[in-house]
Design a protein around this motif. Structure first.
Motif, PDB file in Angstrom:
ATOM      1  N   ARG A  18       3.068 -14.689  -1.515  1.00 42.78           N
ATOM      2  CA  ARG A  18       2.315 -13.738  -0.697  1.00 42.78           C
ATOM      3  C   ARG A  18       3.269 -12.797   0.033  1.00 42.78           C
ATOM      4  O   ARG A  18       3.049 -11.595   0.093  1.00 42.78           O
ATOM      5  CB  ARG A  18       1.440 -14.504   0.295  1.00 42.78           C
ATOM      6  CG  ARG A  18       0.494 -13.656   1.083  1.00 42.78           C
ATOM      7  CD  ARG A  18      -0.334 -14.566   2.011  1.00 42.78           C
ATOM      8  NE  ARG A  18      -1.301 -13.818   2.753  1.00 42.78           N
ATOM      9  CZ  ARG A  18      -1.048 -13.132   3.854  1.00 42.78           C
ATOM     10  NH1 ARG A  18       0.170 -13.090   4.335  1.00 42.78           N
ATOM     11  NH2 ARG A  18      -2.003 -12.477   4.476  1.00 42.78           N
ATOM     12  N   SER A  22       3.542  -8.852  -0.459  1.00 42.74           N
ATOM     13  CA  SER A  22       3.353  -8.004   0.713  1.00 42.74           C
ATOM     14  C   SER A  22       4.531  -7.046   0.898  1.00 42.74           C
ATOM     15  O   SER A  22       4.345  -5.859   1.178  1.00 42.74           O
ATOM     16  CB  SER A  22       3.170  -8.865   1.956  1.00 42.74           C
ATOM     17  OG  SER A  22       3.095  -8.067   3.102  1.00 42.74           O
ATOM     18  N   LEU A  25       4.363  -4.344  -1.777  1.00 47.12           N
ATOM     19  CA  LEU A  25       3.300  -3.395  -1.457  1.00 47.12           C
ATOM     20  C   LEU A  25       3.695  -2.495  -0.289  1.00 47.12           C
ATOM     21  O   LEU A  25       3.430  -1.289  -0.301  1.00 47.12           O
ATOM     22  CB  LEU A  25       1.999  -4.147  -1.142  1.00 47.12           C
ATOM     23  CG  LEU A  25       1.336  -4.832  -2.336  1.00 47.12           C
ATOM     24  CD1 LEU A  25       0.260  -5.809  -1.860  1.00 47.12           C
ATOM     25  CD2 LEU A  25       0.764  -3.816  -3.307  1.00 47.12           C
ATOM     26  N   ILE A  30       1.475   0.357   1.204  1.00 50.77           N
ATOM     27  CA  ILE A  30       0.216  -0.394   1.207  1.00 50.77           C
ATOM     28  C   ILE A  30       0.357  -1.565   2.171  1.00 50.77           C
ATOM     29  O   ILE A  30       1.269  -2.372   2.049  1.00 50.77           O
ATOM     30  CB  ILE A  30      -0.127  -0.902  -0.209  1.00 50.77           C
ATOM     31  CG1 ILE A  30      -0.248   0.285  -1.171  1.00 50.77           C
ATOM     32  CG2 ILE A  30      -1.408  -1.740  -0.195  1.00 50.77           C
ATOM     33  CD1 ILE A  30      -0.302  -0.118  -2.631  1.00 50.77           C
ATOM     34  N   ASN A  31      -0.566  -1.653   3.118  1.00 46.50           N
ATOM     35  CA  ASN A  31      -0.494  -2.668   4.160  1.00 46.50           C
ATOM     36  C   ASN A  31      -1.403  -3.854   3.829  1.00 46.50           C
ATOM     37  O   ASN A  31      -2.288  -4.207   4.584  1.00 46.50           O
ATOM     38  CB  ASN A  31      -0.880  -2.048   5.508  1.00 46.50           C
ATOM     39  CG  ASN A  31      -0.688  -3.011   6.639  1.00 46.50           C
ATOM     40  OD1 ASN A  31       0.114  -3.922   6.562  1.00 46.50           O
ATOM     41  ND2 ASN A  31      -1.440  -2.814   7.708  1.00 46.50           N
ATOM     42  N   GLN A  32      -1.190  -4.461   2.677  1.00 46.75           N
ATOM     43  CA  GLN A  32      -1.990  -5.616   2.283  1.00 46.75           C
ATOM     44  C   GLN A  32      -1.170  -6.872   2.495  1.00 46.75           C
ATOM     45  O   GLN A  32      -0.010  -6.948   2.105  1.00 46.75           O
ATOM     46  CB  GLN A  32      -2.406  -5.507   0.821  1.00 46.75           C
ATOM     47  CG  GLN A  32      -3.272  -6.667   0.371  1.00 46.75           C
ATOM     48  CD  GLN A  32      -3.716  -6.506  -1.071  1.00 46.75           C
ATOM     49  OE1 GLN A  32      -3.659  -5.429  -1.635  1.00 46.75           O
ATOM     50  NE2 GLN A  32      -4.157  -7.591  -1.666  1.00 46.75           N
ATOM     51  N   TRP A  33      -1.752  -7.873   3.113  1.00 52.22           N
ATOM     52  CA  TRP A  33      -1.139  -9.175   3.355  1.00 52.22           C
ATOM     53  C   TRP A  33       0.059  -9.095   4.292  1.00 52.22           C
ATOM     54  O   TRP A  33       0.869 -10.015   4.345  1.00 52.22           O
ATOM     55  CB  TRP A  33      -0.732  -9.853   2.051  1.00 52.22           C
ATOM     56  CG  TRP A  33      -1.858 -10.227   1.148  1.00 52.22           C
ATOM     57  CD1 TRP A  33      -3.139 -10.474   1.501  1.00 52.22           C
ATOM     58  CD2 TRP A  33      -1.802 -10.409  -0.260  1.00 52.22           C
ATOM     59  NE1 TRP A  33      -3.881 -10.795   0.415  1.00 52.22           N
ATOM     60  CE2 TRP A  33      -3.089 -10.758  -0.686  1.00 52.22           C
ATOM     61  CE3 TRP A  33      -0.792 -10.299  -1.192  1.00 52.22           C
ATOM     62  CZ2 TRP A  33      -3.391 -11.001  -2.009  1.00 52.22           C
ATOM     63  CZ3 TRP A  33      -1.096 -10.541  -2.506  1.00 52.22           C
ATOM     64  CH2 TRP A  33      -2.381 -10.894  -2.917  1.00 52.22           C
ATOM     65  N   ARG A 129     -10.754  -6.686  -5.384  1.00 53.48           N
ATOM     66  CA  ARG A 129      -9.578  -5.812  -5.419  1.00 53.48           C
ATOM     67  C   ARG A 129      -9.554  -5.105  -6.771  1.00 53.48           C
ATOM     68  O   ARG A 129      -8.882  -5.538  -7.690  1.00 53.48           O
ATOM     69  CB  ARG A 129      -8.287  -6.604  -5.223  1.00 53.48           C
ATOM     70  CG  ARG A 129      -8.202  -7.366  -3.937  1.00 53.48           C
ATOM     71  CD  ARG A 129      -8.257  -6.503  -2.715  1.00 53.48           C
ATOM     72  NE  ARG A 129      -7.257  -5.444  -2.803  1.00 53.48           N
ATOM     73  CZ  ARG A 129      -7.020  -4.607  -1.821  1.00 53.48           C
ATOM     74  NH1 ARG A 129      -7.689  -4.680  -0.722  1.00 53.48           N
ATOM     75  NH2 ARG A 129      -6.120  -3.683  -1.967  1.00 53.48           N
TER      76      ARG A 129
END
Length: 176
Positions: A18, A22, A25, A30-33, A129
């Motif tokens: 993860r 993250s 990304l 991209i601010n995912q996780w 997603r």
């Protein structure tokens, strides 16, 4: 590719995957996780609960090195799916994470998940997603509702060609 149920000892690997995803990304804006949700303790508890329920899977290579992870369950989010959609037998995919050096493997994992759903008598593989689905792998689509971006694959309409591994594609794709 070997797909096997995760156990509690895999939690650290899942969290590392993860973090890797993250970070990658974030490099792309991209601010995912980026932050454990709602906090690290709850996140870990949620993952361990999924592991204990047999819903989290590890994807490994022939040498047992971890290539990725995915969670599959039958619990729908009422904020993403209508009551009619929730009534249809479906499997929901969560936390699909593939190490960058194995980019592209996610499509094979999704095909495996479609097979699994079908074996369990479920008609849909759903994921919230849509960027994880490859363009052109599925047929029809419809516009998104209420700003939510979700997709599902109909596992009943799948065409399998046993002589060509990876050739089983899902013929219907819908935005929810």
């Amino acid at each position: 590719m070997i797909i096997e149920r995760a156990d509690a000892d895999d939690l650290g690997v899942i969290l590392a995957l993860r973090t890797e995803a993250s970070d990658w990304l974030a490099q792309r804006g991209i601010n995912q996780w980026a932050v454990a949700w709602p906090n690290p303790e709850e996140q870990n508890h949620r993952i361990l609960t999924s592991i204990a329920a047999g819903e989290t899977w590890m994807i490994r290579d022939q040498n047992e090195a971890t290539m990725g992870t995915v969670a599959l369950d039958t619990s729908s989010d009422p904020q993403l799916w209508t009551p009619e959609e929730q009534a249809a037998p479906a499997m929901y995919m969560h936390r699909l994470i593939i190490r960058r050096k194995h980019a592209g493997l996610g499509a094979a994992v999704m095909d495996w998940a479609c097979h699994r759903a079908q074996r369990l008598g479920l008609h849909w593989l759903r994921i919230d997603r849509p960027e994880l689905l490859l363009p052109g792998r599925c047929g029809e689509s419809t516009p998104a509702r209420s700003g939510s971006m979700t997709k599902q694959r109909n596992v009943r309409d799948r065409q399998l060609t046993s002589s060509q591994p990876g050739s089983h594609h899902i013929s219907r794709l819908q935005y929810a």
